[in-house]
Design a protein around this motif. Structure first.
Motif, PDB file in Angstrom:
ATOM      1  N   VAL A 111       0.836  -1.198   0.000  1.00 26.99           N
ATOM      2  CA  VAL A 111       0.000   0.000   0.000  1.00 26.99           C
ATOM      3  C   VAL A 111       0.874   1.253   0.000  1.00 26.99           C
ATOM      4  O   VAL A 111       0.665   2.177  -0.804  1.00 26.99           O
ATOM      5  CB  VAL A 111      -0.950  -0.007   1.213  1.00 26.99           C
ATOM      6  N   ASP A 112       1.856   1.290   0.894  1.00 23.70           N
ATOM      7  CA  ASP A 112       2.684   2.492   1.043  1.00 23.70           C
ATOM      8  C   ASP A 112       3.542   2.753  -0.197  1.00 23.70           C
ATOM      9  O   ASP A 112       3.571   3.865  -0.734  1.00 23.70           O
ATOM     10  CB  ASP A 112       3.580   2.367   2.275  1.00 23.70           C
ATOM     11  N   GLU A 113       4.277   1.727  -0.656  1.00 27.83           N
ATOM     12  CA  GLU A 113       5.268   1.920  -1.714  1.00 27.83           C
ATOM     13  C   GLU A 113       4.658   1.947  -3.110  1.00 27.83           C
ATOM     14  O   GLU A 113       5.128   2.691  -3.985  1.00 27.83           O
ATOM     15  CB  GLU A 113       6.325   0.815  -1.650  1.00 27.83           C
ATOM     16  N   VAL A 114       3.627   1.136  -3.324  1.00 31.41           N
ATOM     17  CA  VAL A 114       3.068   1.002  -4.672  1.00 31.41           C
ATOM     18  C   VAL A 114       1.868   1.923  -4.868  1.00 31.41           C
ATOM     19  O   VAL A 114       1.853   2.761  -5.778  1.00 31.41           O
ATOM     20  CB  VAL A 114       2.684  -0.469  -4.955  1.00 31.41           C
ATOM     21  N   LEU A 115       0.868   1.776  -4.010  1.00 32.97           N
ATOM     22  CA  LEU A 115      -0.371   2.512  -4.239  1.00 32.97           C
ATOM     23  C   LEU A 115      -0.248   4.002  -3.895  1.00 32.97           C
ATOM     24  O   LEU A 115      -0.749   4.852  -4.640  1.00 32.97           O
ATOM     25  CB  LEU A 115      -1.509   1.891  -3.421  1.00 32.97           C
TER      26      LEU A 115
END
Length: 320
Positions: A111-115
């Motif tokens: 969630v943090d790095e990609v989205l």
């Protein structure tokens, strides 16, 4: 449609409405999801974005565990997938390399790095069986909760059915494996096809009296192989009828590479004029599986019979 390999590129959208998946085949279920995505994107004033993966995650895990037989047969090459995504009105596609680092991301890191950091998603649409993160530990409920914290909306689309059958890439693969191109076309919403640039081959077809247009299928395990009645787009204003072989050519080669070799039943241009062109070959009907022949003369006779059978099938199906 803009296409990016990874996140760190100028021109990538500063915010987006996003969906995530392999989208192998871009079948009618995918198309319904993409229609919903583009509608939501338009209402929110956002570009629509697809996040997809190369290699297929199951390819990666099959290779890592030394069990290549577990990798799924591939319906479409990357070119055809991107073409269909563009036809569905998608503004941006990000192709992310699925490797060991990515596979090890926790759901929260995904969630943090990609989205959030990578794609700056404001709306995320997923399928009813969506999972994410290492060991598929994240699901719709955890994504919905993460969206509340990170500031993006999450929605889920239930499965799409045609004639009571759930449309999925697995169902398309099954139809293709059975040689049922008619059923595959129902699931895909169009005839199954393969596209690419015509490449030079060994010129064996010309020597045998059946010159061919050769396309490379860039995956060792296509969802369908054999001999087919086909229709060729990209050579003339109207599609041309033909007969084609998709497979590894067991009589003449032992390299294992997959080629689509197409012989047009009408040939309105010089052979050399086809090289380098981007063509699309629709597979309409399967004649038989690949066969190994004892000699090139036996192969020549078999090709002649395949051509005759293709002409007969096309004559019996004039509306196709």
């Amino acid at each position: 449609m803009r296409v990016f390999r990874g996140f760190n590129h100028p021109g990538i959208a500063s915010a987006c409405a996003l969906t995530i998946g392999n989208f192998d085949g871009v079948h009618r279920g995918h198309q319904a999801m993409l229609a919903l995505l583009t509608n939501e994107a338009r209402h929110r004033g956002l570009p629509s974005c697809v996040l997809t993966f190369e290699p297929h995650p199951r390819d990666f895990f099959a290779k890592r565990t030394g069990q290549p037989q577990l990798a799924p047969a591939r319906i479409a090459n990357l070119r055809d997938k991107l073409t269909e995504l563009e036809r569905c009105g998608i503004d941006q596609t990000v192709v992310l390399r699925f490797d060991q680092r990515f596979a090890a991301l926790s759901p929260q890191a995904f969630v943090d790095e990609v989205l959030v950091q990578g794609l700056r998603a404001r709306y995320v649409l997923v399928g009813d069986d969506f999972c994410y993160g290492a060991r598929r530990a994240g699901d719709y409920a955890t994504l919905d909760a993460a969206g509340d914290v990170a500031g993006f909306d999450v929605a889920r689309m239930l499965s799409y059915e045609v004639h009571g059958l759930r449309v999925s890439s697995s169902a398309v693969r099954e139809a293709l494996a059975q040689g049922n191109l008619e059923q595959a076309a129902v699931l895909l919403g169009r005839p199954y096809s393969v596209s690419g640039h015509v490449m030079h081959g060994r010129k064996l077809g010309r020597d045998l009296g059946f010159r061919t247009l050769n396309l490379r299928f860039d995956h060792p395990k296509p969802a369908v192989m054999g001999i087919f009645v086909v229709r060729v787009h990209g050579l003339t204003e109207r599609p041309l009828p033909g007969v084609a072989s998709l497979g590894v050519r067991p009589t003449v080669e032992d390299a294992g590479r997959v080629l689509l070799e197409t012989h047009c039943l009408e040939w309105p241009l010089a052979l050399d004029a086809g090289y380098g062109r981007c063509i699309r070959v629709e597979l309409l009907h399967k004649l038989h599986d690949e066969r190994r022949y004892p000699s090139l003369e036996a192969l020549r006779e078999a090709i002649a019979q395949d051509e005759a059978d293709a002409r007969a099938w096309l004559a019996a199906h004039p509306s196709v």
